[in-house]
Design an enzyme around this catalytic site. Structure first.
Site, PDB file in Angstrom:
ATOM      1  N   LYS A  15     -29.740  76.670  -6.255  1.00  0.00           N
ATOM      2  CA  LYS A  15     -31.004  77.102  -6.853  1.00  0.00           C
ATOM      3  C   LYS A  15     -31.339  76.308  -8.112  1.00  0.00           C
ATOM      4  CE  LYS A  15     -30.034  81.467  -7.697  1.00  0.00           C
ATOM      5  NZ  LYS A  15     -28.604  81.524  -7.348  1.00  0.00           N
ATOM      6  N   ARG A  90     -32.147  90.113 -10.455  1.00  0.00           N
ATOM      7  CA  ARG A  90     -30.907  90.072  -9.699  1.00  0.00           C
ATOM      8  C   ARG A  90     -30.555  91.437  -9.148  1.00  0.00           C
ATOM      9  NH1 ARG A  90     -28.186  85.239 -12.302  1.00  0.00           N
ATOM     10  NH2 ARG A  90     -26.181  85.030 -11.340  1.00  0.00           N
ATOM     11  N   ARG A 133     -17.995  72.730  -9.090  1.00  0.00           N
ATOM     12  CA  ARG A 133     -19.167  72.424  -9.911  1.00  0.00           C
ATOM     13  C   ARG A 133     -18.742  71.968 -11.310  1.00  0.00           C
ATOM     14  NH1 ARG A 133     -23.889  76.742 -10.136  1.00  0.00           N
ATOM     15  NH2 ARG A 133     -22.326  78.087 -11.095  1.00  0.00           N
ATOM     16  N   ARG A 166     -17.751  75.441 -16.013  1.00  0.00           N
ATOM     17  CA  ARG A 166     -18.152  76.724 -16.573  1.00  0.00           C
ATOM     18  C   ARG A 166     -16.999  77.709 -16.500  1.00  0.00           C
ATOM     19  NH1 ARG A 166     -23.721  78.636 -14.047  1.00  0.00           N
ATOM     20  NH2 ARG A 166     -22.476  80.527 -13.918  1.00  0.00           N
ATOM     21  N   ARG A 177     -18.405  87.351  -8.490  1.00  0.00           N
ATOM     22  CA  ARG A 177     -19.855  87.111  -8.550  1.00  0.00           C
ATOM     23  C   ARG A 177     -20.490  87.250  -7.171  1.00  0.00           C
ATOM     24  NH1 ARG A 177     -19.572  81.569 -11.090  1.00  0.00           N
ATOM     25  NH2 ARG A 177     -21.823  81.461 -10.981  1.00  0.00           N
TER      26      ARG A 177
HETATM   27  P1  AMP Z   1     -25.683  82.215 -13.474  1.00  0.00           P
HETATM   28  O1  AMP Z   1     -25.675  81.088 -14.452  1.00  0.00           O
HETATM   29  O2  AMP Z   1     -27.081  82.512 -12.972  1.00  0.00           O
HETATM   30  O3  AMP Z   1     -24.718  82.060 -12.347  1.00  0.00           O
HETATM   31  O4  AMP Z   1     -25.236  83.525 -14.283  1.00  0.00           O
HETATM   32  C1  AMP Z   1     -23.968  83.610 -14.891  1.00  0.00           C
HETATM   33  C2  AMP Z   1     -23.695  85.047 -15.288  1.00  0.00           C
HETATM   34  O5  AMP Z   1     -24.689  85.481 -16.242  1.00  0.00           O
HETATM   35  C3  AMP Z   1     -23.772  86.063 -14.157  1.00  0.00           C
HETATM   36  O6  AMP Z   1     -22.554  86.143 -13.422  1.00  0.00           O
HETATM   37  C4  AMP Z   1     -24.068  87.348 -14.933  1.00  0.00           C
HETATM   38  O7  AMP Z   1     -22.897  87.838 -15.570  1.00  0.00           O
HETATM   39  C5  AMP Z   1     -25.008  86.853 -16.038  1.00  0.00           C
HETATM   40  N1  AMP Z   1     -26.428  86.926 -15.614  1.00  0.00           N
HETATM   41  C6  AMP Z   1     -27.273  85.895 -15.354  1.00  0.00           C
HETATM   42  N2  AMP Z   1     -28.484  86.342 -14.998  1.00  0.00           N
HETATM   43  C7  AMP Z   1     -28.403  87.693 -15.008  1.00  0.00           C
HETATM   44  C8  AMP Z   1     -29.310  88.743 -14.701  1.00  0.00           C
HETATM   45  N3  AMP Z   1     -30.557  88.503 -14.278  1.00  0.00           N
HETATM   46  N4  AMP Z   1     -28.855  90.021 -14.841  1.00  0.00           N
HETATM   47  C9  AMP Z   1     -27.614  90.291 -15.264  1.00  0.00           C
HETATM   48  N5  AMP Z   1     -26.691  89.360 -15.534  1.00  0.00           N
HETATM   49  C10 AMP Z   1     -27.079  88.071 -15.415  1.00  0.00           C
END
Ligand code: AMP
Length: 221
Positions: A15, A90, A133, A166, A177
């Protein structure tokens, strides 16, 4: 043409890469809640302190934290002509919160102005993608050691900075996740379908194949 694009799909489905491309092409911002939250953690803000423990475990950060981060961002000037949301909403409750935020910001509605694009991809491939990644801490470029490796191992092609992993891209957190995605985020597929704004994107090809599929959906609607 729609103004608000919501990218929906499991972690590691590509994405982020496609969002950046579309944002460049449409000259609208790419809003990624994961990055906004990580920035709050780095800046040691109050919101960042709350978010950290959830992110480290692969759980969703509480609704009030994400809502305030996203609302603040959507009120910035560069969001006037539209934006791409990557990683938000989400969950169903976040989608409802988004409707509320949009009505407060007063510019767009989900039903009339938004398109939700679902990244359709085999989940088994994704854990491997996630743990391979790497990203550049300086310019943000994302690599994958299997599908999109840097020219020189572990160094950014663009700015030559050493790439980082990360913290939540280890296997244990990656699996958590996925679970969170299945339980909380996957139900949004039906939610957006019922709203009549869902489009499905075949997302198991190369980056350029997915980009071609995405352009067809966005520009041929
Ligand atoms: P991402 O970079 O999108 O994979 O997000 C990394 C982490 O940030 C996720 O595993 C969640 O812990 C937190 N996170 C990101 N976006 C959200 C969201 N919309 N709602 C809640 N937690 C989020």
């Amino acid at each position: 043409m729609k103004k608000v694009f919501i990218f929906l799909g499991p972690p590691g489905s590509g994405k982020g890469t496609q969002t950046s491309r579309l944002a460049d092409k449409l000259s609208i911002p790419h809003i990624d809640t994961g990055s906004l939250l990580r920035k709050n953690i780095q800046d040691e803000t109050e919101l960042g302190k709350i978010a950290k423990s959830y992110i480290d475990k692969g759980n969703l950060v509480p609704l009030n934290v994400v809502s305030s981060v996203i609302k603040e961002r959507l009120m910035e000037d560069d969001c006037q002509n539209g934006y791409i949301l990557d990683g938000f909403p989400r969950s169903i409750e976040q989608a409802q919160a988004l409707e509320e935020i949009l009505s407060q910001v007063g510019k767009f509605t989900l039903k009339d102005d938004a398109m939700a694009i679902y990244f359709d991809i085999d989940n088994e491939l994704l854990i491997q993608r996630l743990i391979n990644r790497r990203s550049c801490p300086k310019c943000g470029t994302i690599y994958n050691l299997i599908s999109n490796p840097p020219k020189i191992m572990d160094y950014c092609d663009i700015c030559d900075t050493k790439l980082t992993i990360r913290k939540d891209d280890n296997e244990e957190t990656a699996r958590a996740r996925f679970k969170t995605y299945e339980n909380e985020t996957a139900p949004l597929y039906d939610y957006f379908k019922q709203l009549g704004i869902l489009e499905e994107l075949k997302a198991d090809g190369s980056i350029s194949e997915i980009w071609e599929n995405l352009k067809e959906i966005v520009f041929d609607e």
